[in-house]
Design a protein around this motif. Structure first.
Motif, PDB file in Angstrom:
ATOM      1  N   VAL A   8     -17.828   6.358 -40.067  1.00  0.00           N
ATOM      2  CA  VAL A   8     -17.565   5.934 -38.925  1.00  0.00           C
ATOM      3  C   VAL A   8     -16.287   6.597 -37.869  1.00  0.00           C
ATOM      4  CG1 VAL A   8     -16.268   4.298 -37.806  1.00  0.00           C
ATOM      5  CG2 VAL A   8     -17.786   3.871 -40.205  1.00  0.00           C
ATOM      6  N   TYR A   9     -17.027   6.713 -36.595  1.00  0.00           N
ATOM      7  CA  TYR A   9     -16.010   7.694 -36.020  1.00  0.00           C
ATOM      8  C   TYR A   9     -16.270   7.328 -34.299  1.00  0.00           C
ATOM      9  CZ  TYR A   9     -12.715  11.866 -34.409  1.00  0.00           C
ATOM     10  OH  TYR A   9     -12.761  12.917 -33.703  1.00  0.00           O
ATOM     11  N   PHE A  10     -15.245   8.265 -33.872  1.00  0.00           N
ATOM     12  CA  PHE A  10     -15.656   7.743 -32.200  1.00  0.00           C
ATOM     13  C   PHE A  10     -16.468   8.576 -31.748  1.00  0.00           C
ATOM     14  CE2 PHE A  10     -11.092   7.598 -32.903  1.00  0.00           C
ATOM     15  CZ  PHE A  10     -10.744   6.537 -32.313  1.00  0.00           C
ATOM     16  N   ASP A  11     -16.651   8.673 -29.910  1.00  0.00           N
ATOM     17  CA  ASP A  11     -18.427   9.085 -29.400  1.00  0.00           C
ATOM     18  C   ASP A  11     -17.998  10.083 -29.400  1.00  0.00           C
ATOM     19  OD1 ASP A  11     -20.840   9.666 -29.380  1.00  0.00           O
ATOM     20  OD2 ASP A  11     -20.428   8.083 -26.748  1.00  0.00           O
ATOM     21  N   GLY A  12     -18.174  11.646 -30.206  1.00  0.00           N
ATOM     22  CA  GLY A  12     -17.220  12.646 -30.181  1.00  0.00           C
ATOM     23  C   GLY A  12     -17.023  13.343 -31.503  1.00  0.00           C
ATOM     24  N   ARG A  13     -16.970  14.736 -31.355  1.00  0.00           N
ATOM     25  CA  ARG A  13     -17.432  15.450 -32.561  1.00  0.00           C
ATOM     26  C   ARG A  13     -15.701  15.820 -33.170  1.00  0.00           C
ATOM     27  NH1 ARG A  13     -20.315  20.357 -28.830  1.00  0.00           N
ATOM     28  NH2 ARG A  13     -22.082  19.029 -28.514  1.00  0.00           N
ATOM     29  N   THR A  45      -6.844  -1.519 -36.972  1.00  0.00           N
ATOM     30  CA  THR A  45      -5.618  -2.335 -37.997  1.00  0.00           C
ATOM     31  C   THR A  45      -6.436  -2.985 -39.291  1.00  0.00           C
ATOM     32  OG1 THR A  45      -6.246  -4.740 -37.129  1.00  0.00           O
ATOM     33  CG2 THR A  45      -4.154  -3.901 -36.130  1.00  0.00           C
ATOM     34  N   THR A  46      -7.602  -2.793 -38.849  1.00  0.00           N
ATOM     35  CA  THR A  46      -8.781  -3.074 -40.196  1.00  0.00           C
ATOM     36  C   THR A  46      -9.103  -1.387 -41.553  1.00  0.00           C
ATOM     37  OG1 THR A  46     -10.794  -2.476 -39.533  1.00  0.00           O
ATOM     38  CG2 THR A  46      -9.977  -4.654 -38.998  1.00  0.00           C
ATOM     39  N   THR A  47      -8.526  -0.649 -40.874  1.00  0.00           N
ATOM     40  CA  THR A  47      -8.672   0.652 -41.441  1.00  0.00           C
ATOM     41  C   THR A  47      -7.695   1.560 -42.299  1.00  0.00           C
ATOM     42  OG1 THR A  47      -7.133   2.999 -39.747  1.00  0.00           O
ATOM     43  CG2 THR A  47      -9.535   1.996 -39.327  1.00  0.00           C
ATOM     44  N   LEU A  52      -9.276   7.179 -37.786  1.00  0.00           N
ATOM     45  CA  LEU A  52     -11.037   7.601 -37.901  1.00  0.00           C
ATOM     46  C   LEU A  52     -11.667   8.862 -37.475  1.00  0.00           C
ATOM     47  CD1 LEU A  52     -12.782   5.462 -35.703  1.00  0.00           C
ATOM     48  CD2 LEU A  52     -12.474   5.034 -37.841  1.00  0.00           C
ATOM     49  N   PRO A  53     -11.985  10.057 -39.128  1.00  0.00           N
ATOM     50  CA  PRO A  53     -12.826   8.968 -39.671  1.00  0.00           C
ATOM     51  C   PRO A  53     -13.010   8.235 -40.205  1.00  0.00           C
ATOM     52  CG  PRO A  53     -13.082  11.819 -39.781  1.00  0.00           C
ATOM     53  CD  PRO A  53     -11.492  11.344 -39.349  1.00  0.00           C
ATOM     54  N   LEU A  54     -14.215   7.033 -40.814  1.00  0.00           N
ATOM     55  CA  LEU A  54     -14.157   6.468 -42.119  1.00  0.00           C
ATOM     56  C   LEU A  54     -15.329   6.764 -42.972  1.00  0.00           C
ATOM     57  CD1 LEU A  54     -13.083   2.879 -41.098  1.00  0.00           C
ATOM     58  CD2 LEU A  54     -11.224   4.950 -42.797  1.00  0.00           C
ATOM     59  N   LEU A  55     -15.307   7.107 -44.418  1.00  0.00           N
ATOM     60  CA  LEU A  55     -16.456   6.733 -45.102  1.00  0.00           C
ATOM     61  C   LEU A  55     -16.741   5.887 -45.650  1.00  0.00           C
ATOM     62  CD1 LEU A  55     -18.952   8.439 -45.135  1.00  0.00           C
ATOM     63  CD2 LEU A  55     -17.482   9.315 -47.418  1.00  0.00           C
ATOM     64  N   THR A  61     -15.026   1.894 -49.324  1.00  0.00           N
ATOM     65  CA  THR A  61     -14.386   2.961 -47.685  1.00  0.00           C
ATOM     66  C   THR A  61     -12.831   3.349 -47.582  1.00  0.00           C
ATOM     67  OG1 THR A  61     -14.768   1.095 -46.142  1.00  0.00           O
ATOM     68  CG2 THR A  61     -12.734   2.309 -45.667  1.00  0.00           C
ATOM     69  N   VAL A  62     -13.745   5.040 -47.840  1.00  0.00           N
ATOM     70  CA  VAL A  62     -12.653   6.077 -47.206  1.00  0.00           C
ATOM     71  C   VAL A  62     -12.193   6.614 -46.190  1.00  0.00           C
ATOM     72  CG1 VAL A  62     -14.117   8.098 -48.514  1.00  0.00           C
ATOM     73  CG2 VAL A  62     -10.899   7.661 -49.086  1.00  0.00           C
TER      74      VAL A  62
END
Length: 209
Positions: A8-13, A45-47, A52-55, A61-62
């Motif tokens: 999970v990440y933004f729409d970018g590199r 608030t849920t991370t 980000l990123p999340l895996l 989740t980490v």
């Protein structure tokens, strides 16, 4: 049992591209979830750390990009062939991460046009040559056959490739500049020409960062 991966990440590199490239190099499937910036405040608030990123691995989740990178490297046999190689690879991950932070800072620079032009100029003329020289010296000491550590591809090669790819993407560096850094050039080529990565680079979506 095969594992299920969701990145999970933004729409970018940004800080996720190293992770995406690692999945590709290892030929492992993953769900590439790209979060809209407008939806980030409610997700934040849920991370675990508000970042980000999340895996997600089989529902667990980490967070933190370097921790994720090390986990993937160990899981996919890209961490080095012994404990000493592993710590060398870790050091490259950290150095590449530090460099990426500087690249992203330049991209997000707040100031007038003259101030930004000056910051970019100093980055290109001072920071980039210094970092690439350090990478090149490291590779000459610890790498072989076009690889950064040892004789096989590791996530260290992918990390160097990823930050250079970011520099090229933003027009800060051109490929001819690598002629001054033969070890870096060889490591970059070893990743870029890996068939799975070459296919991914040809098909991946464009990105603003």
């Amino acid at each position: 049992m095969p594992q299920s991966f969701k990145l999970v990440y933004f729409d970018g590199r940004g800080r996720a591209e190293l992770l995406r490239l690692t999945f590709v190099a290892a030929n492992r499937k993953f769900e590439d979830v790209r979060v809209d910036v407008m939806g980030w405040p409610s997700l934040r608030t849920t991370t675990p750390w508000g970042t980000l990123p999340l895996l997600e691995v089989d529902g667990r989740t980490v967070a933190q990009s370097n921790a994720i990178a090390r986990y993937l490297a160990r899981s996919f046999l890209l961490a080095g062939q012994d404990k000493w190689q592993e710590v060398l690879v870790d050091s490259v991950i950290e150095a590449a991460s530090d460099f990426l932070a500087k690249i992203l800072h330049i991209g997000e620079f707040k100031g007038n046009d003259l101030e930004k032009a000056d910051a970019v100029h100093k980055f290109k003329e001072v920071t980039v040559p210094s970092v690439l020289s350090n990478f090149d010296r490291f590779i000459s000491q610890h790498g072989n056959n076009g690889f950064t550590v040892g004789n096989h591809m590791t996530i260290a090669d992918i990390a160097i490739f990823s930050v250079l790819d970011n520099l090229f993407h933003h027009g800060i560096l051109d490929s001819q500049s690598l002629e001054h850094y033969p070890g870096v050039k060889a490591a970059f080529k070893s990743v870029k020409t890996q068939p799975r990565i070459a296919a991914y680079l040809n098909e991946r979506p464009n990105a603003s960062f």
